[in-house]
Design a protein around this motif. Structure first.
Motif, PDB file in Angstrom:
ATOM      1  N   LEU A 104      33.626 -43.539  18.536  1.00  0.00           N
ATOM      2  CA  LEU A 104      33.447 -43.974  17.332  1.00  0.00           C
ATOM      3  C   LEU A 104      33.509 -45.639  17.429  1.00  0.00           C
ATOM      4  N   GLY A 105      33.397 -46.101  18.895  1.00  0.00           N
ATOM      5  CA  GLY A 105      33.543 -47.520  19.049  1.00  0.00           C
ATOM      6  C   GLY A 105      34.759 -48.001  18.743  1.00  0.00           C
ATOM      7  N   GLU A 106      34.857 -49.253  18.296  1.00  0.00           N
ATOM      8  CA  GLU A 106      36.676 -49.909  18.062  1.00  0.00           C
ATOM      9  C   GLU A 106      36.791 -49.413  16.642  1.00  0.00           C
ATOM     10  N   VAL A 107      37.981 -48.833  16.571  1.00  0.00           N
ATOM     11  CA  VAL A 107      38.207 -48.441  15.135  1.00  0.00           C
ATOM     12  C   VAL A 107      39.652 -48.871  14.833  1.00  0.00           C
ATOM     13  N   ASN A 108      39.820 -49.706  13.609  1.00  0.00           N
ATOM     14  CA  ASN A 108      41.173 -50.132  13.454  1.00  0.00           C
ATOM     15  C   ASN A 108      41.930 -49.138  12.862  1.00  0.00           C
ATOM     16  N   MET A 109      43.112 -48.699  13.797  1.00  0.00           N
ATOM     17  CA  MET A 109      43.968 -47.716  13.338  1.00  0.00           C
ATOM     18  C   MET A 109      44.964 -48.096  12.540  1.00  0.00           C
ATOM     19  N   GLY A 110      45.048 -49.359  11.795  1.00  0.00           N
ATOM     20  CA  GLY A 110      45.934 -49.705  11.081  1.00  0.00           C
ATOM     21  C   GLY A 110      45.376 -49.763   9.377  1.00  0.00           C
ATOM     22  N   ASP A 111      43.976 -49.316   9.484  1.00  0.00           N
ATOM     23  CA  ASP A 111      43.249 -49.268   8.285  1.00  0.00           C
ATOM     24  C   ASP A 111      43.290 -47.860   7.590  1.00  0.00           C
ATOM     25  N   PRO A 112      43.829 -47.937   6.340  1.00  0.00           N
ATOM     26  CA  PRO A 112      43.983 -46.497   5.898  1.00  0.00           C
ATOM     27  C   PRO A 112      42.847 -45.520   5.902  1.00  0.00           C
ATOM     28  N   LYS A 113      41.404 -46.378   5.515  1.00  0.00           N
ATOM     29  CA  LYS A 113      40.207 -45.780   5.635  1.00  0.00           C
ATOM     30  C   LYS A 113      39.876 -44.833   7.231  1.00  0.00           C
ATOM     31  N   ALA A 114      40.476 -45.524   8.167  1.00  0.00           N
ATOM     32  CA  ALA A 114      40.573 -44.644   9.552  1.00  0.00           C
ATOM     33  C   ALA A 114      41.116 -43.199   9.575  1.00  0.00           C
ATOM     34  N   LEU A 115      42.309 -43.505   8.842  1.00  0.00           N
ATOM     35  CA  LEU A 115      43.102 -42.191   8.579  1.00  0.00           C
ATOM     36  C   LEU A 115      42.732 -41.324   7.691  1.00  0.00           C
ATOM     37  N   GLU A 116      41.879 -41.761   6.743  1.00  0.00           N
ATOM     38  CA  GLU A 116      41.233 -40.784   5.816  1.00  0.00           C
ATOM     39  C   GLU A 116      39.964 -40.060   6.267  1.00  0.00           C
ATOM     40  N   ASP A 117      39.184 -40.886   7.138  1.00  0.00           N
ATOM     41  CA  ASP A 117      38.224 -40.280   7.799  1.00  0.00           C
ATOM     42  C   ASP A 117      38.566 -39.332   8.918  1.00  0.00           C
ATOM     43  N   PHE A 118      39.554 -39.678   9.822  1.00  0.00           N
ATOM     44  CA  PHE A 118      39.978 -38.594  10.541  1.00  0.00           C
ATOM     45  C   PHE A 118      40.476 -37.515  10.125  1.00  0.00           C
ATOM     46  N   LEU A 119      41.037 -37.444   8.875  1.00  0.00           N
ATOM     47  CA  LEU A 119      41.692 -36.173   8.403  1.00  0.00           C
ATOM     48  C   LEU A 119      40.368 -35.534   7.497  1.00  0.00           C
ATOM     49  N   ARG A 120      39.491 -35.962   6.857  1.00  0.00           N
ATOM     50  CA  ARG A 120      38.401 -35.417   6.528  1.00  0.00           C
ATOM     51  C   ARG A 120      37.707 -34.503   7.451  1.00  0.00           C
TER      52      ARG A 120
END
Length: 435
Positions: A104-120
């Motif tokens: 994914l390249g560098e992902v901000n793991m403190g961003d809620p969108k990153a958590l949302e995308d991973f869960l989806r």
């Protein structure tokens, strides 16, 4: 001519026949989704827990999908890759770049969108009858402070704001607050519930956290106190799940709690005597929170006469994470909820308060499915759920980690439990009266 007509009829019949659908792949029993933030000084422990997961035999019944973000400063393993990669963990697999299923390249793991995308992505790519989401990293309870250099859970300032949080990303200087986790889960789940949500992180086993997660999962697993860097025993509980893939959410939660102290090889390292971990039945959090609000009301009505008993009960309830990171340090003000209620029971004669305390204890019992505490915390009464309770006015006023999180008027990552229940009302009245 007759043969041609017959052929046309056959073709027409074939065209009208329904196409044979490809059979749907069989659902796995469980998909375990691990949001593993190693973009900080826990990077070596992230790889260690990945190895534990990969030590378990692969089975079609249990998927383990990991989103791993690395930092590269704390271990040079696998050419120090620093981007964020996704893995479907298999037996004996290594967390090397060529083993990942996505870069994914560098992902901000403190961003809620990153958590949302991973869960989806995890739920769509690896469909299952049951889902568990585990947030793996540093944690500070319901809401960070400068780097102390400790190799384990420590404190760092990311956005320049010392709010308590989880999933601290060094590269992007960000972290997740409970409200942001709620935001991500609400968007990804769209009204559905996870079977289990877990925090393999320090200090997340609080009523405030359970209250925030109650609409998104059946069960929560978290620690009232600090977690050592080894974290959960993935090689133990995932192996047990692989043998019993039909296990319910509560049964899996019990597996995680039961195996937690087994993460430590006694011949090499003894389990920390202050370790804690508990499994929380989230359907019971609303009644428990309501009971705490009723108790808050009762204490408020009689505060002038009860102040001494309350203060004594609070001082008899040891705070978690004390003496960390140095002896005598007390920067967290979490106490065990049941311990406080039990201590207060023995100190008050107020019938209204006695009744309210009994209700809190009664509601606590079905909320805590399983609880582990090391010998020190067990003697001190750790029973599964902590609550924020500074000892007095000065302790609250000097709590640099609190940052108005316990003010109902706060608009910056507001805490649902603070806004919707009345414990904060009691606390502020209490702070006005005690030294």
């Amino acid at each position: 001519m007759q043969h041609v007509q017959t052929l046309i009829v056959i073709l027409l019949l074939a065209a009208c026949s329904p196409a044979r659908a490809n059979p749907s792949p069989a659902l796995a029993d469980w998909t375990i989704l691990v949001f593993m933030n190693g973009d900080n000084n826990l990077e070596p422990w992230a790889l260690s827990d990945f190895y534990e997961m990969a030590s378990v035999k692969s089975t079609k019944n249990v998927n383990i999908a990991v989103q791993l973000d690395r930092n590269g400063r704390y271990t040079g393993a696998y050419n120090r890759w620093t981007e964020t990669r996704r893995f479907l963990v298999k037996k004996n697999q290594l967390p090397s770049p060529d083993a990942s299923v996505q870069n994914l390249g560098e992902v901000n793991m403190g961003d809620p969108k990153a958590l949302e995308d991973f869960l989806r992505w995890g739920m769509q790519t690896y469909p299952a009858k049951r889902y568990a989401l585990i947030l793996w990293d540093h944690g500070q309870g319901y809401r960070d402070i400068s780097d102390t250099g400790f190799q384990g859970d420590f404190f760092r300032s990311a956005r320049g704001m010392p709010f308590r949080s989880v999933s601290h990303d060094d590269t992007d200087r960000d972290q997740l607050y409970n409200q942001e986790i709620q935001q991500a889960l609400r968007a990804a789940l769209a009204g559905k519930k996870l079977d289990l949500i877990g925090f393999d992180a320090c200090l997340m086993g609080m009523l405030e956290t359970a209250y925030a997660m109650r609409e998104f999962a059946e069960v929560m697993v978290a620690s009232e106190d600090l977690e050592p860097g080894f974290g959960w025993a993935y090689d133990k509980w995932v192996a047990e799940l692989a043998e019993r893939p039909g296990a319910s959410s509560e049964e899996v939660a019990r597996m995680i709690v039961k195996t937690y102290p087994q993460a430590y090889n006694p011949s090499v390292l003894q389990p920390d005597e202050t370790m804690t971990l508990s499994a929380i039945r989230l359907s019971q959090i609303d009644p428990l929170a309501a009971a705490v609000s009723t108790l808050s009301d009762a204490m408020l009505r009689s505060l002038d006469t009860e102040i001494g008993a309350i203060e004594a009960a609070r001082h008899a309830s040891p705070a978690f994470a004390r003496d960390h990171p140095k002896k005598g340090d007390q920067r967290f003000h979490h106490v065990d909820l049941k311990k406080f209620a039990t201590e207060y029971q023995g100190r008050t004669r107020n019938e209204d308060i006695q009744k309210s305390l009994a209700e809190v204890i009664a509601r606590h019992q079905p909320a805590v499915i399983a609880s582990y505490a090391g010998p020190v915390r067990l003697r001190e009464g750790a029973s599964g759920l902590a609550i924020y309770f500074p000892a007095g006015r000065m302790a609250y006023a000097t709590d640099v980690l609190e940052e108005r999180g316990y003010e109902k008027s706060n608009e910056v990552y507001p805490v649902a439990f603070v806004r919707e229940q009345r414990w904060a009302d009691f606390l502020h009245a209490y702070f006005e009266r005690v030294p």
